[in-house]
Scaffold this motif. Structure first.
Motif, PDB file in Angstrom:
ATOM      1  N   GLY A   1       0.814  -1.206   0.000  1.00 54.76           N
ATOM      2  CA  GLY A   1       0.000   0.000   0.000  1.00 54.76           C
ATOM      3  C   GLY A   1       0.850   1.259   0.000  1.00 54.76           C
ATOM      4  O   GLY A   1       2.084   1.205   0.008  1.00 54.76           O
ATOM      5  N   GLU A   2       0.181   2.401   0.007  1.00 58.93           N
ATOM      6  CA  GLU A   2       0.845   3.699  -0.076  1.00 58.93           C
ATOM      7  C   GLU A   2       0.331   4.614   1.030  1.00 58.93           C
ATOM      8  O   GLU A   2      -0.839   4.538   1.412  1.00 58.93           O
ATOM      9  CB  GLU A   2       0.578   4.337  -1.440  1.00 58.93           C
ATOM     10  CG  GLU A   2       1.046   3.482  -2.611  1.00 58.93           C
ATOM     11  CD  GLU A   2       0.500   3.979  -3.947  1.00 58.93           C
ATOM     12  OE1 GLU A   2      -0.411   4.827  -3.931  1.00 58.93           O
ATOM     13  OE2 GLU A   2       0.994   3.516  -4.983  1.00 58.93           O
ATOM     14  N   VAL A   3       1.219   5.477   1.522  1.00 58.47           N
ATOM     15  CA  VAL A   3       0.866   6.468   2.538  1.00 58.47           C
ATOM     16  C   VAL A   3       1.433   7.807   2.060  1.00 58.47           C
ATOM     17  O   VAL A   3       2.577   8.152   2.349  1.00 58.47           O
ATOM     18  CB  VAL A   3       1.429   6.100   3.926  1.00 58.47           C
ATOM     19  CG1 VAL A   3       0.992   7.133   4.967  1.00 58.47           C
ATOM     20  CG2 VAL A   3       0.974   4.707   4.352  1.00 58.47           C
ATOM     21  N   TRP A   4       0.648   8.561   1.312  1.00 54.29           N
ATOM     22  CA  TRP A   4       1.111   9.801   0.701  1.00 54.29           C
ATOM     23  C   TRP A   4       0.908  10.976   1.643  1.00 54.29           C
ATOM     24  O   TRP A   4      -0.191  11.213   2.137  1.00 54.29           O
ATOM     25  CB  TRP A   4       0.386  10.055  -0.615  1.00 54.29           C
ATOM     26  CG  TRP A   4       0.756   9.078  -1.681  1.00 54.29           C
ATOM     27  CD1 TRP A   4       0.037   8.004  -2.112  1.00 54.29           C
ATOM     28  CD2 TRP A   4       1.968   9.089  -2.451  1.00 54.29           C
ATOM     29  NE1 TRP A   4       0.718   7.338  -3.102  1.00 54.29           N
ATOM     30  CE2 TRP A   4       1.906   7.981  -3.337  1.00 54.29           C
ATOM     31  CE3 TRP A   4       3.087   9.920  -2.476  1.00 54.29           C
ATOM     32  CZ2 TRP A   4       2.930   7.693  -4.227  1.00 54.29           C
ATOM     33  CZ3 TRP A   4       4.104   9.634  -3.377  1.00 54.29           C
ATOM     34  CH2 TRP A   4       4.024   8.534  -4.233  1.00 54.29           C
ATOM     35  N   TYR A   5       2.004  11.705   1.876  1.00 51.41           N
ATOM     36  CA  TYR A   5       1.982  12.864   2.769  1.00 51.41           C
ATOM     37  C   TYR A   5       2.519  14.075   2.007  1.00 51.41           C
ATOM     38  O   TYR A   5       3.583  14.004   1.386  1.00 51.41           O
ATOM     39  CB  TYR A   5       2.847  12.590   4.005  1.00 51.41           C
ATOM     40  CG  TYR A   5       3.167  13.817   4.823  1.00 51.41           C
ATOM     41  CD1 TYR A   5       2.157  14.557   5.430  1.00 51.41           C
ATOM     42  CD2 TYR A   5       4.481  14.246   4.988  1.00 51.41           C
ATOM     43  CE1 TYR A   5       2.448  15.684   6.163  1.00 51.41           C
ATOM     44  CE2 TYR A   5       4.793  15.367   5.736  1.00 51.41           C
ATOM     45  CZ  TYR A   5       3.767  16.090   6.322  1.00 51.41           C
ATOM     46  OH  TYR A   5       4.060  17.207   7.046  1.00 51.41           O
ATOM     47  N   ASP A   6       1.793  15.181   2.054  1.00 46.66           N
ATOM     48  CA  ASP A   6       2.218  16.421   1.395  1.00 46.66           C
ATOM     49  C   ASP A   6       3.117  17.193   2.354  1.00 46.66           C
ATOM     50  O   ASP A   6       2.647  17.984   3.188  1.00 46.66           O
ATOM     51  CB  ASP A   6       1.008  17.263   0.993  1.00 46.66           C
ATOM     52  CG  ASP A   6       0.253  16.660  -0.173  1.00 46.66           C
ATOM     53  OD1 ASP A   6       0.884  15.975  -0.986  1.00 46.66           O
ATOM     54  OD2 ASP A   6      -0.965  16.878  -0.281  1.00 46.66           O
ATOM     55  N   SER A   7       4.418  16.988   2.218  1.00 45.99           N
ATOM     56  CA  SER A   7       5.400  17.584   3.116  1.00 45.99           C
ATOM     57  C   SER A   7       5.727  19.022   2.708  1.00 45.99           C
ATOM     58  O   SER A   7       5.790  19.340   1.520  1.00 45.99           O
ATOM     59  CB  SER A   7       6.685  16.742   3.104  1.00 45.99           C
ATOM     60  OG  SER A   7       7.760  17.445   3.690  1.00 45.99           O
ATOM     61  N   LEU A   8       5.943  19.871   3.701  1.00 46.08           N
ATOM     62  CA  LEU A   8       6.332  21.245   3.432  1.00 46.08           C
ATOM     63  C   LEU A   8       7.752  21.321   2.894  1.00 46.08           C
ATOM     64  O   LEU A   8       8.053  22.116   2.002  1.00 46.08           O
ATOM     65  CB  LEU A   8       6.215  22.073   4.718  1.00 46.08           C
ATOM     66  CG  LEU A   8       6.556  23.564   4.608  1.00 46.08           C
ATOM     67  CD1 LEU A   8       5.558  24.271   3.697  1.00 46.08           C
ATOM     68  CD2 LEU A   8       6.556  24.212   5.996  1.00 46.08           C
ATOM     69  N   HIS A   9       8.642  20.473   3.409  1.00 47.14           N
ATOM     70  CA  HIS A   9      10.066  20.533   3.053  1.00 47.14           C
ATOM     71  C   HIS A   9      10.499  19.470   2.044  1.00 47.14           C
ATOM     72  O   HIS A   9      11.488  19.662   1.336  1.00 47.14           O
ATOM     73  CB  HIS A   9      10.932  20.394   4.313  1.00 47.14           C
ATOM     74  CG  HIS A   9      10.747  21.488   5.309  1.00 47.14           C
ATOM     75  ND1 HIS A   9       9.858  21.394   6.358  1.00 47.14           N
ATOM     76  CD2 HIS A   9      11.334  22.710   5.411  1.00 47.14           C
ATOM     77  CE1 HIS A   9       9.909  22.510   7.070  1.00 47.14           C
ATOM     78  NE2 HIS A   9      10.795  23.316   6.524  1.00 47.14           N
ATOM     79  N   GLU A  10       9.770  18.364   1.974  1.00 47.81           N
ATOM     80  CA  GLU A  10      10.199  17.236   1.146  1.00 47.81           C
ATOM     81  C   GLU A  10       9.303  17.010  -0.073  1.00 47.81           C
ATOM     82  O   GLU A  10       9.573  16.119  -0.874  1.00 47.81           O
ATOM     83  CB  GLU A  10      10.220  15.954   1.988  1.00 47.81           C
ATOM     84  CG  GLU A  10      11.035  16.043   3.263  1.00 47.81           C
ATOM     85  CD  GLU A  10      12.517  15.832   3.029  1.00 47.81           C
ATOM     86  OE1 GLU A  10      12.877  15.164   2.035  1.00 47.81           O
ATOM     87  OE2 GLU A  10      13.327  16.330   3.846  1.00 47.81           O
ATOM     88  N   GLY A  11       8.231  17.788  -0.215  1.00 48.70           N
ATOM     89  CA  GLY A  11       7.286  17.552  -1.300  1.00 48.70           C
ATOM     90  C   GLY A  11       6.357  16.388  -0.978  1.00 48.70           C
ATOM     91  O   GLY A  11       6.194  15.998   0.171  1.00 48.70           O
ATOM     92  N   ARG A  12       5.740  15.833  -2.000  1.00 47.85           N
ATOM     93  CA  ARG A  12       4.810  14.715  -1.793  1.00 47.85           C
ATOM     94  C   ARG A  12       5.632  13.436  -1.592  1.00 47.85           C
ATOM     95  O   ARG A  12       6.414  13.038  -2.446  1.00 47.85           O
ATOM     96  CB  ARG A  12       3.889  14.584  -3.003  1.00 47.85           C
ATOM     97  CG  ARG A  12       2.784  13.543  -2.844  1.00 47.85           C
ATOM     98  CD  ARG A  12       1.750  13.714  -3.950  1.00 47.85           C
ATOM     99  NE  ARG A  12       0.855  12.590  -4.084  1.00 47.85           N
ATOM    100  CZ  ARG A  12      -0.221  12.385  -3.331  1.00 47.85           C
ATOM    101  NH1 ARG A  12      -0.513  13.259  -2.385  1.00 47.85           N
ATOM    102  NH2 ARG A  12      -1.007  11.342  -3.518  1.00 47.85           N
ATOM    103  N   VAL A  13       5.434  12.805  -0.432  1.00 51.39           N
ATOM    104  CA  VAL A  13       6.261  11.671  -0.017  1.00 51.39           C
ATOM    105  C   VAL A  13       5.367  10.470   0.278  1.00 51.39           C
ATOM    106  O   VAL A  13       4.337  10.599   0.957  1.00 51.39           O
ATOM    107  CB  VAL A  13       7.074  12.014   1.258  1.00 51.39           C
ATOM    108  CG1 VAL A  13       7.905  10.824   1.694  1.00 51.39           C
ATOM    109  CG2 VAL A  13       7.948  13.237   1.033  1.00 51.39           C
ATOM    110  N   ASP A  14       5.765   9.300  -0.232  1.00 54.90           N
ATOM    111  CA  ASP A  14       5.124   8.050   0.155  1.00 54.90           C
ATOM    112  C   ASP A  14       5.841   7.536   1.398  1.00 54.90           C
ATOM    113  O   ASP A  14       6.956   7.013   1.315  1.00 54.90           O
ATOM    114  CB  ASP A  14       5.196   7.031  -0.984  1.00 54.90           C
ATOM    115  CG  ASP A  14       4.499   5.716  -0.631  1.00 54.90           C
ATOM    116  OD1 ASP A  14       3.912   5.619   0.466  1.00 54.90           O
ATOM    117  OD2 ASP A  14       4.550   4.789  -1.460  1.00 54.90           O
TER     118      ASP A  14
END
Length: 243
Positions: free
Chosen positions: A63-76
Motif C-alpha cells: 500500500g501507499e501512505v502519501w503525505y504532502d510535506s512542506l520541506h520534502e514535497g509529496r512523499v510516500d
C-alpha cells in the motif's frame, strides 16, 4: 495532506499454526489539511497499527501512505528511506503514544526542550519554551528538574504530550493521548488540539473516550473486522459536520 491507499500490514506468527495475521488489509482514506480524523473500532482490531504504519514505526506490508510535506514535497511514507523519515519526524510529524519512552536520568524540562534543538533553537530558548509547555499541561514546577521515570502515569503522559506539542507539527498522530489523564488536564489537551487544528495542523488519532473523540474529530473512520473501514462525519450534536 494525507492519503492512505490500500494499506495492508501483516504479522508472522512463528509460534502458531496460523502463519500470518492481517490486522489491516486494503485500507484507504484521506485527510484534508487542518482536519482531524478519528479512528474507531473494537480493541485489538488494529487501530494503533494504522498509526504506526503512518509514522513508520511499522513498515507497511503493501500500500501507499502519501503525505504532502512542506520541506520534502509529496512523499510516500511507506517507501521513504530512514534519513528522510528522521527529517520528517524532526520537522513535521508528531506522535503521541500511550507511554513515555525517553532516556533515563534526564530532567523533564530537557526531555521536552530537546525536541526544539534540531530546529535551530538555542538551549536556553528551548528550555524556556519547554517550561511554558509543562506549565500549560499542569506539570508542577517542582517536577521540571526531576526524572520522568519517577512520575505517575498521568504525569508521564503530560510530558509525552508536551514533547509532541512543542514543535507544532504539520501532521499529528495520537494514540490514546488522554487515556491516563484527569478531567481537568484532558480539557486542557482538548483546547490545545483545537487550537492547533485552527492553526492548520492535520491530525489522526484514536481515543478510549468517545466523548473526547467527538469534541476534536471532524470525521470518524469506523474500522470493521475485515480490516476495511467506513468514513462518516461525527454526530451533529457533537459539533459541525465535516466538509
Amino acid at each position: 495532506m494525507l492519503e492512505v491507499v490500500n494499506l495492508t500490514k501483516s504479522f508472522e506468527l512463528h509460534v502458531s499454526q496460523v502463519g500470518k495475521v492481517y490486522p489491516i488489509q486494503g485500507l484507504s482514506f484521506h485527510i484534508r489539511q487542518g482536519r482531524f480524523l478519528g479512528i474507531a473500532g473494537p480493541s485489538g482490531i488494529g487501530k494503533s497499527t494504522i498509526l504506526k504504519c503512518i509514522f513508520r514505526t511499522y513498515m507497511p506490508s503493501s500500500g501507499e501512505v502519501w503525505y504532502d510535506s512542506l520541506h520534502e514535497g509529496r512523499v510516500d511514507l511507506a517507501q521513504a528511506d530512514d534519513r528522510q523519515m528522521i527529517r520528517l519526524r524532526e520537522r513535521e510529524l508528531g506522535y503521541v503514544s500511550q507511554f513515555l519512552k525517553v532516556i533515563p536520568r534526564v530532567p523533564a524540562v530537557d526531555i521536552v526542550a530537546e525536541r526544539l534543538l534540531p530546529l535551530g533553537w538555542s538551549q536556553d530558548d528551548a528550555r524556556r519554551e519547554a517550561e511554558r509547555m509543562l506549565e500549560r499541561l499542569r506539570i508542577p514546577r517542582k517536577l521540571w528538574q526531576a526524572f520522568p521515570a519517577t512520575f505517575s502515569g498521568g504525569e508521564q503522559q503530560r510530558v509525552n504530550l508536551a514533547r509532541a506539542f512543542i514543535v507544532r507539527p504539520r501532521l499529528m498522530i495520537l494514540d490514546e493521548p488522554t487515556a491516563s489523564l484527569d478531567r481537568e488536564t484532558t480539557s486542557a489537551v482538548i483546547e490545545m488540539l483545537q487550537a492547533m487544528k485552527r492553526e492548520g495542523t492535520t491530525m489522526v488519532g484514536i481515543f478510549h473516550d468517545w466523548d473526547v473523540m467527538e469534541q476534536v474529530a471532524d470525521e470518524i473512520l469506523d474500522i470493521t473486522l475485515s480490516g476495511g473501514g467506513t468514513m462518516r462525519p461525527k454526530p451533529a450534536a457533537a459539533g459541525a459536520q465535516a466538509e
